[in-house]
Design an enzyme around this catalytic site. Structure first.
Site, PDB file in Angstrom:
ATOM      1  N   ASP A   1      35.811 -34.322 -16.609  1.00 39.84           N
ATOM      2  CA  ASP A   1      36.425 -34.282 -15.492  1.00 39.84           C
ATOM      3  C   ASP A   1      36.659 -35.380 -14.662  1.00 39.84           C
ATOM      4  O   ASP A   1      37.319 -35.523 -13.772  1.00 39.84           O
ATOM      5  CB  ASP A   1      35.727 -33.215 -14.687  1.00 39.84           C
ATOM      6  CG  ASP A   1      35.691 -31.733 -15.356  1.00 39.84           C
ATOM      7  OD1 ASP A   1      36.285 -31.625 -16.438  1.00 39.84           O
ATOM      8  OD2 ASP A   1      34.618 -30.762 -15.028  1.00 39.84           O
TER       9      ASP A   1
ATOM     10  N   ASP B   1      53.381 -39.096  -3.580  1.00 37.05           N
ATOM     11  CA  ASP B   1      51.985 -38.712  -3.522  1.00 37.05           C
ATOM     12  C   ASP B   1      50.664 -39.027  -4.166  1.00 37.05           C
ATOM     13  O   ASP B   1      49.654 -39.169  -3.830  1.00 37.05           O
ATOM     14  CB  ASP B   1      52.333 -37.193  -3.301  1.00 37.05           C
ATOM     15  CG  ASP B   1      53.270 -36.791  -1.826  1.00 37.05           C
ATOM     16  OD1 ASP B   1      53.424 -37.589  -0.668  1.00 37.05           O
ATOM     17  OD2 ASP B   1      53.455 -35.693  -1.721  1.00 37.05           O
TER      18      ASP B   1
ATOM     19  N   GLU C   1      40.759 -14.131 -38.132  1.00 32.91           N
ATOM     20  CA  GLU C   1      40.860 -13.229 -36.362  1.00 32.91           C
ATOM     21  C   GLU C   1      39.024 -12.979 -36.634  1.00 32.91           C
ATOM     22  O   GLU C   1      39.044 -12.068 -37.527  1.00 32.91           O
ATOM     23  CB  GLU C   1      41.848 -12.371 -36.571  1.00 32.91           C
ATOM     24  CG  GLU C   1      42.322 -11.479 -35.719  1.00 32.91           C
ATOM     25  CD  GLU C   1      42.033 -12.268 -34.403  1.00 32.91           C
ATOM     26  OE1 GLU C   1      41.047 -12.497 -33.424  1.00 32.91           O
ATOM     27  OE2 GLU C   1      43.043 -12.516 -33.348  1.00 32.91           O
TER      28      GLU C   1
ATOM     29  N   ASP D   1      40.381 -19.852 -38.835  1.00 33.19           N
ATOM     30  CA  ASP D   1      40.517 -18.455 -37.632  1.00 33.19           C
ATOM     31  C   ASP D   1      40.700 -17.319 -38.573  1.00 33.19           C
ATOM     32  O   ASP D   1      41.963 -18.025 -38.881  1.00 33.19           O
ATOM     33  CB  ASP D   1      41.468 -19.266 -36.528  1.00 33.19           C
ATOM     34  CG  ASP D   1      40.980 -17.517 -35.599  1.00 33.19           C
ATOM     35  OD1 ASP D   1      40.731 -17.350 -35.550  1.00 33.19           O
ATOM     36  OD2 ASP D   1      41.189 -17.972 -34.465  1.00 33.19           O
TER      37      ASP D   1
ATOM     38  N   HIS E   1      47.294 -36.964  -2.961  1.00 31.57           N
ATOM     39  CA  HIS E   1      47.204 -35.969  -1.422  1.00 31.57           C
ATOM     40  C   HIS E   1      48.312 -34.844  -1.215  1.00 31.57           C
ATOM     41  O   HIS E   1      49.262 -35.241  -1.029  1.00 31.57           O
ATOM     42  CB  HIS E   1      47.336 -36.918  -0.578  1.00 31.57           C
ATOM     43  CG  HIS E   1      48.039 -37.916  -0.157  1.00 31.57           C
ATOM     44  ND1 HIS E   1      49.232 -37.811   0.854  1.00 31.57           N
ATOM     45  CD2 HIS E   1      48.834 -38.824  -1.150  1.00 31.57           C
ATOM     46  CE1 HIS E   1      50.486 -38.131   0.920  1.00 31.57           C
ATOM     47  NE2 HIS E   1      50.414 -39.038  -0.207  1.00 31.57           N
TER      48      HIS E   1
ATOM     49  N   PHE F   1      40.782 -28.264 -10.316  1.00 31.88           N
ATOM     50  CA  PHE F   1      42.578 -28.808 -10.247  1.00 31.88           C
ATOM     51  C   PHE F   1      42.360 -29.476  -8.396  1.00 31.88           C
ATOM     52  O   PHE F   1      43.158 -30.475  -7.997  1.00 31.88           O
ATOM     53  CB  PHE F   1      43.630 -28.493 -10.010  1.00 31.88           C
ATOM     54  CG  PHE F   1      43.604 -28.236 -11.120  1.00 31.88           C
ATOM     55  CD1 PHE F   1      43.634 -28.332 -12.587  1.00 31.88           C
ATOM     56  CD2 PHE F   1      44.231 -26.673 -11.100  1.00 31.88           C
ATOM     57  CE1 PHE F   1      43.639 -28.259 -14.194  1.00 31.88           C
ATOM     58  CE2 PHE F   1      44.901 -25.651 -12.808  1.00 31.88           C
ATOM     59  CZ  PHE F   1      43.711 -26.983 -14.527  1.00 31.88           C
TER      60      PHE F   1
ATOM     61  N   ASP G   1      45.024 -14.426 -30.195  1.00 30.04           N
ATOM     62  CA  ASP G   1      46.057 -13.466 -28.845  1.00 30.04           C
ATOM     63  C   ASP G   1      45.814 -14.536 -27.412  1.00 30.04           C
ATOM     64  O   ASP G   1      45.721 -13.532 -26.338  1.00 30.04           O
ATOM     65  CB  ASP G   1      44.656 -12.634 -28.663  1.00 30.04           C
ATOM     66  CG  ASP G   1      43.476 -13.097 -28.481  1.00 30.04           C
ATOM     67  OD1 ASP G   1      43.436 -14.217 -27.861  1.00 30.04           O
ATOM     68  OD2 ASP G   1      41.961 -12.360 -28.677  1.00 30.04           O
TER      69      ASP G   1
END
Length: 506
Positions: A443, A496, A229, A227, A471, A427, A305
């Site tokens: 996921d 929880d 930039e 990288d 929960h 989420f 950035d």
């Protein structure tokens, strides 16, 4: 014979002596120093990078009371003392708050601030990494890497001794070759001091992933690139270098180095073998990269950035003063191989058997008649018993499957909707049909561990290891122990996120 050639041979002989005397005794930064290109930054949560280093490697902060502790090597030059972390973080969560610089220059890495892009935490800061997301062993001794989900980043904008302008530098990082994405940008190295994009050539950092917006290599990736930039470069061209191969190693050594109109990308399997050179030559032909305008900040896991959509796992890395020789880097690679990186278990607590049907009971006082279930695509908790309807008992039953994204963890398939799995999205936990994508697999992969409240299991997201099945108002989320979301509240967190696993109702 030229004096330059004599010096090169002398350095090679010296390096050979260092390497052959004892790979254990000579750490990567000892080897770089012997080669005349000393480390100006040395970061690792897994081991000391100097043979004599006994100081702190990293700091963790626990969720239970907000206190911190430093993790040091077991002995000089040794592997991190993971047992200290395990004891300190028992029955709670821990975040990595500081990755200390072992070079003595104070170039520590801390939570990255906002810049051209805001992070997801308060005031635009990036997330901190879980302390338990990337367990490994080095020569059989347990340690933890830095598992960085999207939104996670570390930075130092006031680094000492790092290259600026067109000055020479080198860097390497040991990464998880299987943990990446196509977002911008999983980097380690030299970046802007302002957290903003100040133009072409203002960065020089290792990049790892399969982003194709700028450059690319052979195949479909992931690749080691640089990288610089406004571009991820694989070679002279701003587009493709067919000599930069796709990587499939579990542990990968990535190397980038640059000096006046000369730079290089090298790579290797960090567990065996030697470095290969994927590019060595002139600076990119696009404008702004010769000369370079490096600024000297240090970043990890983000772009210059503060672009923070990428993911990856970092184990160790350094930045040097001067352009290291290939011979020096080859000796460093031999040291990395001698460290014997290997995978470690991602799970703990009561074992869940692949192929079995399970139900998960809430342990929070006042809610223990409730079980993890679903209503359509919504994953929630419902009051369930053996006398409930067949439909409800099936909705509260889950088939344990091998983890879709990582076979060391698990996925949970619906009993009443075969082919659909629990997955997180923004989420929230949802029940969705498996669409076969890498994103869905990630996921839908979760790693059970011993329950944080001492009961059963807590079920950690593989891709966001700061987050657990929780929960909240009877709906399921992947929640962190404190955070910006309402369901991240610390109150009753341990209860929880702890579940008693039993034979499935159906």
């Amino acid at each position: 014979m030229s004096s330059g050639l004599s010096l090169e041979r002398a350095c090679a002989v010296a390096l050979g002596i260092v390497a052959s005397a004892s790979l254990v005794a000579a750490g990567p930064c000892d080897i770089y120093s012997s080669g005349g290109t000393p480390c100006v930054a040395a970061h690792s949560t897994t081991r000391a990078l100097y043979s004599a280093y006994t100081g702190a490697l990293y700091q963790v902060k626990r969720g239970s009371d907000g206190s911190t502790t430093d993790i040091a090597p077991l002995s000089a030059g040794g592997v991190a003392d993971a047992a200290i972390q395990d004891s300190f973080c028992a029955n709670t969560t821990c975040l990595i708050t500081i990755i200390y610089d072992q070079s003595g220059r104070g170039n520590h890495l801390t939570q990255a601030p906002p810049g051209g892009f805001n992070g997801p935490e308060s005031n635009g800061y990036d997330n901190l990494a879980s302390a338990v997301g990337a367990p490994v062993t080095l020569n059989g001794k347990k340690a933890y890497g830095v598992f960085m989900s999207p939104g996670t980043g570390y930075r130092n904008n006031a680094a000492s001794g790092t290259a600026t302008g067109d000055k020479a530098e080198g860097m390497y990082a040991v990464l998880d070759g299987t943990h990446y994405n196509s977002a911008c940008c999983f980097d380690y190295g030299n970046a802007e001091v302002s957290n903003t994009d100040t133009g072409n050539g203002h960065m020089e950092a290792i990049y790892y992933g399969d982003n194709t917006v700028w450059g690319s290599g052979a195949g479909s990736g992931p690749w080691i690139m640089a990288d610089l930039e406004n571009g991820l470069f694989s070679g002279l061209s701003s587009t493709n270098n067919a000599g930069d191969p796709s990587i499939s190693y579990r542990f990968v050594t990535a190397v980038v180095k640059g000096e006046a109109n000369q730079w290089s990308i090298r790579g290797a399997n960090a567990a065996s073998g030697s470095l290969s050179t994927y590019y060595s030559g002139a600076r990119p032909s696009a404008s702004g990269y010769n000369p370079m305008s490096k600024e000297g900040a240090i970043i990890l896991g983000i772009g210059g950035d503060n672009s923070n959509g990428a993911q990856g796992t970092f184990y160790e890395g350094v930045m040097t003063s001067g352009y290291p020789s290939d011979a020096t880097e080859n000796s460093v690679q031999a040291d990395i191989v001698a460290a014997k990186y290997a995978i470690a278990s991602l799970t703990s607590g009561p074992a869940l058997t692949v192929g079995s049907s399970i139900s998960l009971q809430v342990t929070t006082a006042g809610y223990t008649t409730r079980y993890l279930a679903h209503d359509g695509s919504t994953v929630n908790t419902q009051v369930v018993s053996s006398s409930s309807t067949t439909a409800l008992r099936q909705q509260a039953s889950w088939t344990v499957r091998t983890g879709l994204a990582n076979s060391a963890c698990l996925s949970f398939e619906s009993v009443d909707t075969p082919g659909s799995y629990i997955r997180h999205y923004n989420f929230a936990l949802l029940l969705n049909a498996n669409d076969g994508t890498k994103q869905f697999y990630e996921d839908a992969t979760f790693c059970p561990q011993a329950g944080l409240n001492g009961q059963g299991n807590s079920i950690r997201s593989w891709s966001y290891p700061t987050r657990y099945f929780r929960h909240y108002e009877n709906v399921l989320y992947v929640a962190s122990n404190g955070g910006v979301q309402t369901f991240d509240a610390t109150t009753s967190f341990n209860d929880d996120v702890s579940w008693v696993v039993s034979t499935g109702f159906a």
